[in-house]
Write a protein that holds these residues in place. Structure first.
Motif, mmCIF file in Angstrom:
data_model
loop_
_atom_site.group_PDB
_atom_site.id
_atom_site.type_symbol
_atom_site.label_atom_id
_atom_site.label_comp_id
_atom_site.label_asym_id
_atom_site.label_seq_id
_atom_site.Cartn_x
_atom_site.Cartn_y
_atom_site.Cartn_z
ATOM 1 N N UNK A 73 0.840 -1.202 0.000
ATOM 2 C CA UNK A 73 0.000 0.000 0.000
ATOM 3 C C UNK A 73 0.873 1.249 0.000
ATOM 4 N N UNK A 74 1.911 1.243 0.837
ATOM 5 C CA UNK A 74 2.816 2.396 0.873
ATOM 6 C C UNK A 74 3.500 2.608 -0.479
ATOM 7 N N UNK A 75 3.984 1.532 -1.082
ATOM 8 C CA UNK A 75 4.668 1.665 -2.371
ATOM 9 C C UNK A 75 3.707 2.073 -3.478
ATOM 10 N N UNK A 76 2.475 1.561 -3.437
ATOM 11 C CA UNK A 76 1.481 1.947 -4.439
ATOM 12 C C UNK A 76 1.109 3.425 -4.311
ATOM 13 N N UNK A 77 0.960 3.887 -3.077
ATOM 14 C CA UNK A 77 0.687 5.313 -2.857
ATOM 15 C C UNK A 77 1.851 6.184 -3.320
ATOM 16 N N UNK A 78 3.076 5.751 -3.027
ATOM 17 C CA UNK A 78 4.249 6.526 -3.454
ATOM 18 C C UNK A 78 4.343 6.569 -4.975
ATOM 19 N N UNK A 79 4.039 5.461 -5.620
ATOM 20 C CA UNK A 79 4.066 5.429 -7.084
ATOM 21 C C UNK A 79 2.984 6.324 -7.679
#
Length: 143
Positions: A8-14
Motif C-alpha cells: 500500500x505504501x509503495x502503491x501510494x508513493x508510485x
C-alpha cells in the motif's frame, strides 16, 4: 504476499510520484502555472530532468511492489527510489530559487512537496519490509 502494508505504501508513493505531477503545479511564474511535464519543452537540461526523475521514481516504486519474493532487492530498490526523490527535491528547490525572471514575484507550488511525501511513504514501506525480513529470519532460527 502482495496484500502487505508495504504494498500500500509503495502503491501510494508510485501514484503520488506519477500522478500528482499532473494535478499540482511546481511553481507559478508571471501568472502562468508550471507543471512538471511543461518542463520537457524547455531548453535547459536541468529543467528537462525533473519530469524524468518523477517518472523514474514512480516506476521504481511500482516495480518494487512486485518484488515481494525478494525482500532484500525490494529494500534496495526502495532506497534507490529514496535517493532519486532526494535528488529530485534538491534539484527542484535549487531551480525554484534560481528561476529566470525572479524579479517578478513567483510563487512556489505544492508540487514541490511531492518528493517529500514520496520519500516518507517509501521510508515507511522499507520499515515494513525490514520488519518482515526480521520476522522471517527469526522463524528460520527456530527451525
Amino acid at each position: 504476499m502482495i496484500q502487505r502494508i508495504q504494498t500500500i505504501y509503495l502503491l501510494l508513493a508510485s501514484a503520488i510520484s506519477g500522478g500528482l505531477i499532473f494535478v499540482f503545479d511546481l511553481w507559478e511564474n508571471l501568472k502562468r502555472e508550471v507543471f512538471a511535464f511543461d518542463l520537457l519543452s524547455s531548453d535547459s537540461f536541468n529543467l528537462k530532468i525533473i519530469p524524468i526523475l518523477f517518472l523514474v521514481s514512480a516506476i521504481l516504486t511500482f516495480v518494487a511492489i512486485f518484488l515481494f519474493n525478494n525482500r532484500k532487492l525490494q529494500f534496495v530498490i526502495g532506497r534507490l527510489a529514496i535517493l532519486v526523490n532526494l535528488i529530485l527535491l534538491g534539484l527542484s528547490i535549487y531551480l525554484s530559487l534560481n528561476l529566470s525572471g525572479e524579479t517578478a514575484v513567483s510563487e512556489k507550488g505544492i508540487g514541490m512537496f511531492i518528493p517529500i511525501l514520496a520519500i516518507l511513504l517509501i521510508v515507511l514501506a522499507n520499515k515494513a519490509i525490514k520488519k518482515d525480513e526480521d520476522l522471517v529470519k527469526s522463524v528460520d532460527r527456530l527451525r
